[in-house]
Design a protein around this motif. Structure first.
Motif, PDB file in Angstrom:
ATOM      1  N   VAL A 175       0.776  -0.388  -0.011  1.00 48.67           N
ATOM      2  CA  VAL A 175      -0.019  -0.390  -0.438  1.00 48.67           C
ATOM      3  C   VAL A 175       0.811   1.272   0.037  1.00 48.67           C
ATOM      4  N   GLU A 176       2.213   1.252   0.866  1.00 48.35           N
ATOM      5  CA  GLU A 176       2.437   2.709   1.195  1.00 48.35           C
ATOM      6  C   GLU A 176       3.318   2.976  -0.397  1.00 48.35           C
ATOM      7  N   SER A 177       3.810   1.463  -1.522  1.00 47.39           N
ATOM      8  CA  SER A 177       4.784   1.829  -2.376  1.00 47.39           C
ATOM      9  C   SER A 177       3.776   2.436  -3.436  1.00 47.39           C
ATOM     10  N   VAL A 178       1.686   1.786  -3.679  1.00 51.78           N
ATOM     11  CA  VAL A 178       0.961   1.955  -4.751  1.00 51.78           C
ATOM     12  C   VAL A 178       0.790   3.444  -4.296  1.00 51.78           C
ATOM     13  N   THR A 179       0.942   4.094  -2.867  1.00 50.55           N
ATOM     14  CA  THR A 179       0.734   5.338  -2.021  1.00 50.55           C
ATOM     15  C   THR A 179       1.944   6.020  -3.043  1.00 50.55           C
ATOM     16  N   LYS A 180       3.007   5.971  -3.185  1.00 51.87           N
ATOM     17  CA  LYS A 180       4.413   6.696  -3.621  1.00 51.87           C
ATOM     18  C   LYS A 180       4.397   7.293  -5.058  1.00 51.87           C
ATOM     19  N   ARG A 181       3.899   6.232  -5.882  1.00 48.61           N
ATOM     20  CA  ARG A 181       4.113   6.294  -6.635  1.00 48.61           C
ATOM     21  C   ARG A 181       2.655   7.028  -7.852  1.00 48.61           C
TER      22      ARG A 181
END
Length: 104
Positions: free
Chosen positions: A20-26
């Motif tokens: 989720v953090e990876s998606v939020t970052k992108r």
């Protein structure tokens, strides 16, 4: 045990916060969709594990009723316990995901 937990238990049966953090970052606007996808994935894991647990618990009852305590009965009992534990872990993950969704 840490490698087993990281590469198996947390990957399949826990809320994947790093995903989720990876998606939020992108793409910050897709954070909610990432959390919803985790809820759906964990719901599928719960469904599959509960289905397996029901089947194995029925077999466990039949095995113990038929022959008492033996190697087959113990093996089927272990096979019943694993999906039960996995369903509980996925339930804990889905509760975490729902909490994350409410926070967002």
């Amino acid at each position: 045990m840490s490698g087993f937990r990281d590469h198996f238990l947390d990957k399949y049966f826990a809320y994947r916060r790093k995903y989720v953090e990876s998606v939020t970052k992108r793409a910050p606007n897709r954070r909610e969709w990432a959390v919803v996808s985790e809820i759906a994935r964990l719901g599928f894991m719960i469904f599959g594990n509960v289905l397996c647990a029901i089947i194995f618990w029925a077999l466990t009852v039949a095995a113990f009723g038929r022959g008492g305590i033996g190697l087959l009965s113990i093996t089927i009992l272990v096979c019943a316990l694993l999906p039960t534990i996995f369903a509980a872990m996925a339930t804990r993950g889905i509760v975490t995901a729902i909490g994350e969704r409410a926070r967002a």
